[in-house]
Design a protein around this motif. Sequence first.
Motif, PDB file in Angstrom:
ATOM      1  N   PRO A  97       0.811  -1.230   0.000  1.00  0.00           N
ATOM      2  CA  PRO A  97       0.000   0.000   0.000  1.00  0.00           C
ATOM      3  C   PRO A  97       0.841   1.275   0.000  1.00  0.00           C
ATOM      4  O   PRO A  97       0.444   2.266  -0.605  1.00  0.00           O
ATOM      5  N   GLU A 154     -11.050   1.732   4.494  1.00  0.00           N
ATOM      6  CA  GLU A 154     -11.047   0.869   3.318  1.00  0.00           C
ATOM      7  C   GLU A 154      -9.969   1.301   2.326  1.00  0.00           C
ATOM      8  O   GLU A 154      -9.221   0.471   1.797  1.00  0.00           O
ATOM      9  N   CYS A 212      -7.196   2.961   2.789  1.00  0.00           N
ATOM     10  CA  CYS A 212      -5.820   2.778   3.259  1.00  0.00           C
ATOM     11  C   CYS A 212      -5.367   1.327   3.196  1.00  0.00           C
ATOM     12  O   CYS A 212      -4.169   1.051   3.285  1.00  0.00           O
ATOM     13  N   GLN A 213      -6.299   0.408   3.038  1.00  0.00           N
ATOM     14  CA  GLN A 213      -5.906  -0.984   2.811  1.00  0.00           C
ATOM     15  C   GLN A 213      -5.317  -1.145   1.408  1.00  0.00           C
ATOM     16  O   GLN A 213      -4.515  -2.048   1.174  1.00  0.00           O
ATOM     17  N   ARG A 214      -5.734  -0.291   0.483  1.00  0.00           N
ATOM     18  CA  ARG A 214      -5.213  -0.320  -0.892  1.00  0.00           C
ATOM     19  C   ARG A 214      -4.041   0.651  -1.055  1.00  0.00           C
ATOM     20  O   ARG A 214      -3.001   0.288  -1.597  1.00  0.00           O
ATOM     21  N   ALA A 257      -1.812   3.415   1.044  1.00  0.00           N
ATOM     22  CA  ALA A 257      -1.493   3.823   2.425  1.00  0.00           C
ATOM     23  C   ALA A 257      -1.333   5.337   2.513  1.00  0.00           C
ATOM     24  O   ALA A 257      -0.225   5.871   2.501  1.00  0.00           O
TER      25      ALA A 257
END
Length: 453
Positions: free
Chosen positions: A225, A335, A337-339, A341
Amino acid sequence: MNHDARTNATAALRIIPREQHVISRKNISKAALRVLYRLNEAGYQAYLVGGAVRDLLLGGHPKDFDVATNATPEEVKKLFRNSRLIGRRFRLAHVVYGPEIIEVATFRGTGEEDASAGDRHIVDGRIVRDNVWGSIEEDAIRRDFRVNALYYDISDFSVRDYVGGMQDVENRVLHLIGDPATRYREDPVRMLRAVRLAAKLNFRIDAAASAPFAELGPLLADAAPARLFDESLKLFLAGHGLKSFHMLEQTGLLKFMFPATARALKRGDKALRALIEQGLANTDARLAEGKSVTPAFLFAVLLWGEVRDLAHTWITKGMESTAAWDRAAAQVVAEQCQRVAIPRRFTLTMEEIWALQPRFEQVQRKRVFRLMTHPRFRAAFDFLLLRAAESPAINELGQWWAHAQQLPHETLAAALAGVPQGSVAEPAAAAAKPRKRRRRKPAGKSGHKSDSV
């Protein structure tokens, strides 16, 4: 790279002599020239390579200059006292001249994946470490796109083309070197790089290079991320953000980077599309003028639709407004920040920009002046102006706040004196009331302007 990846990745060497290309040493940084000449004088091969050569051929002015050589990182370190060795995945040397860093990489080889010699490690098709040295021919076919595999030779000022990159520069097209699916599995971020380069250079992506996006796009979820955050900055904050956004949509990659944005746009919200496109266009314009931009504002723009829709849904179910907005922001940011960062310093600003939007509808005297002194007022107000297409009321509200900031403090206070201190007013009505009050009452003494701007 295995044999399959190298299929169709070879081409006869084409040497373009100095008189047949436009690259001039006066457009190459002095630091890069010093590195090239010193390596060459010490008996090593030394070439300017990659994006700098590509951009120089296109008449651009590169910011970064990379060098490829047959000298090992340790040999480069011995030659340049002002250098340091970096990297584990790809070991290379940084030669430092004041604020400028010249990246010097040793030619990469194409050793077999299971070779015990060298330092290469591949997991599920992804190269996680690769320090196998080779020849310039091997180095060329190990690169990602043909246009990035061109070498400027300091010994005779020619350009060496091993894979057809010169033709791609002339045709303004991006071809991957080797089998596209294999190359994307090695490094899924290459898909985003294709989009970014096409947007930056105004090139088209070859059909064979874009064909695997739909099938392999989900592999972006496996990318770090933090790396995707860096890629998103390159996509949206390098002066060609609007075009990058359109290409992410056209190639189907947007949903893998910004799923909330893709979902919100899929609902057919024309106002949201207008907000995103105008926000990106404004960012491109600011960068073109040499002005500063912040990732926080741009991410707030991209994720607004989902935050707004979630907040409104919870408010209609009876949740208190502030709690609904806070919960919506927290859910969307978590959600995303999971993809990608996004650092906390930026997500905090994004959440403040969103939280201030409903407060613009509260045009009572105390609340207006309190909002104007908020540290994020200016960013939130700019965001409100982008929302103009949402409704005539929001458009009018933006105009009212723009007008209010131009008034002397006491004039605005007098105009707001009769506005009820009760609940949130309807935006259109709230926007109209201060103007009516101002026409009835005298302006009063000239006072200091609000310190909001």
